[in-house]
Design a protein around this motif. Structure first.
Motif, PDB file in Angstrom:
ATOM      1  N   GLU A 144       0.684  -1.188  -0.153  1.00  0.00           N
ATOM      2  CA  GLU A 144      -0.076   0.112   0.101  1.00  0.00           C
ATOM      3  C   GLU A 144       0.782   1.310   0.016  1.00  0.00           C
ATOM      4  OE1 GLU A 144      -0.837   2.208   2.721  1.00  0.00           O
ATOM      5  OE2 GLU A 144      -2.173   3.543   1.328  1.00  0.00           O
ATOM      6  N   SER A 185      -6.199   1.178  -6.974  1.00  0.00           N
ATOM      7  CA  SER A 185      -5.137   1.896  -6.905  1.00  0.00           C
ATOM      8  C   SER A 185      -5.112   2.835  -8.161  1.00  0.00           C
ATOM      9  CB  SER A 185      -3.828   1.711  -6.606  1.00  0.00           C
ATOM     10  OG  SER A 185      -3.264   0.908  -7.935  1.00  0.00           O
ATOM     11  N   ARG A 187      -3.231   2.549 -10.625  1.00  0.00           N
ATOM     12  CA  ARG A 187      -1.882   2.695 -10.917  1.00  0.00           C
ATOM     13  C   ARG A 187      -1.427   1.728 -12.071  1.00  0.00           C
ATOM     14  NH1 ARG A 187       1.683   5.082 -10.894  1.00  0.00           N
ATOM     15  NH2 ARG A 187       3.334   4.139  -9.730  1.00  0.00           N
TER      16      ARG A 187
END
Ligand code: DX5
Ligand code: ZN
Length: 242
Positions: A144, A185, A187
């Motif tokens: 995280e 996320s 990402r």
């Protein structure tokens, strides 16, 4: 286009792909085996660097990585305790991808920042891709705080130290959790799986959703590299289409 983008783009165009553990090759004829891998269409070479402290075995370092002359991407897996001050020689040796173990880093965030500052093979704008690897016993929660600093996350499906070990079944559940974390996320992180992947389980592994599948002994098994690579690539292509 910066060299990092070119490496990341090259890798994205390749995946899902196998990354072949070069230490499982015939080390008396490693150049011949790498030529065979290139002819078979392998795109990524995996170098398992073990220091005998982070994991029980000692293998090879930057000298081997530098000595290997190849067009394949050099995927360097550092199973090295406290890697922060040991990174630069690997980048100088041509490592396109540098993965460190979160368990081995006192300051994993700083190590990933440091990897991002390195130049590959002395080319100032060619940066290595940054990877973090987790052992089977490490909680995914450690990712995280690091998710903004990584390009790749690898799940080890064996406890590191040797090729030819048995795939740990809980890796499948961990892979599902990891893919969910990355989706949430937003990402753009590539996912890898490493260890214990053979002809017997590649069908199941190919469906788990990894971008980079690391395999060593299975590719050199029976000395039929071309046939083994073709089998893995066919299964991965089918697994992707499901
Ligand atoms: C852990 C290494 C793996 C392993 C793969 O020991 O990070 O890359 O050597 O070898 P195989 O595919 O033989 O399990
Ligand atoms: Zn590895």
């Amino acid at each position: 286009m910066s060299a990092l983008v070119s490496v990341a783009e090259r890798l994205r165009k390749m995946v899902p792909a196998i990354s072949v553990g070069v230490l499982s090759a015939d080390l008396m004829a490693v150049g011949r085996d790498i030529d065979l891998l290139e002819k078979a269409g392998v795109k990524i070479l995996h170098f398992d660097v073990m220091d005998g402290c982070f994991c029980p075995m000692i293998t090879a370092g930057p000298a081997l990585i530098k000595a290997v002359k190849t067009s394949l991407l050099k995927d360097v897996h550092l199973m090295v305790q406290d890697p922060l001050e040991k990174l630069e020689p690997f980048a100088a040796a041509g490592a396109d991808m540098i993965t460190v173990h979160v368990e081995a880093c006192r300051h994993p965030h700083r190590v990933l920042q440091a990897i991002g500052q390195l130049s590959v093979a002395g080319e100032k704008d060619r940066r290595p891709l940054r990877g973090i690897a987790l052992n089977p016993g490490t909680t995914l929660h450690v990712i995280e705080p690091l998710i903004d600093e990584v390009d790749m996350i690898f799940l080890l499906a064996v406890n590191p130290g040797w090729g030819g070990q048995k795939f740990i079944g809980s890796t499948q559940r961990r892979m599902e959790q990891l893919l969910q974390m990355i989706r949430e996320s937003n990402r753009d992180v590539l996912v890898g799986i490493d260890g214990g992947i053979t002809k017997d389980n590649i069908d199941a592994v190919a469906k788990m959703g990894a971008d980079i599948i690391v395999t060593g002994s299975a590719i050199f098994d029976g000395k039929n590299i071309l046939q083994n690579v073709q089998h893995f690539n066919k299964v991965i292509a089918n697994g992707q289409s499901l």
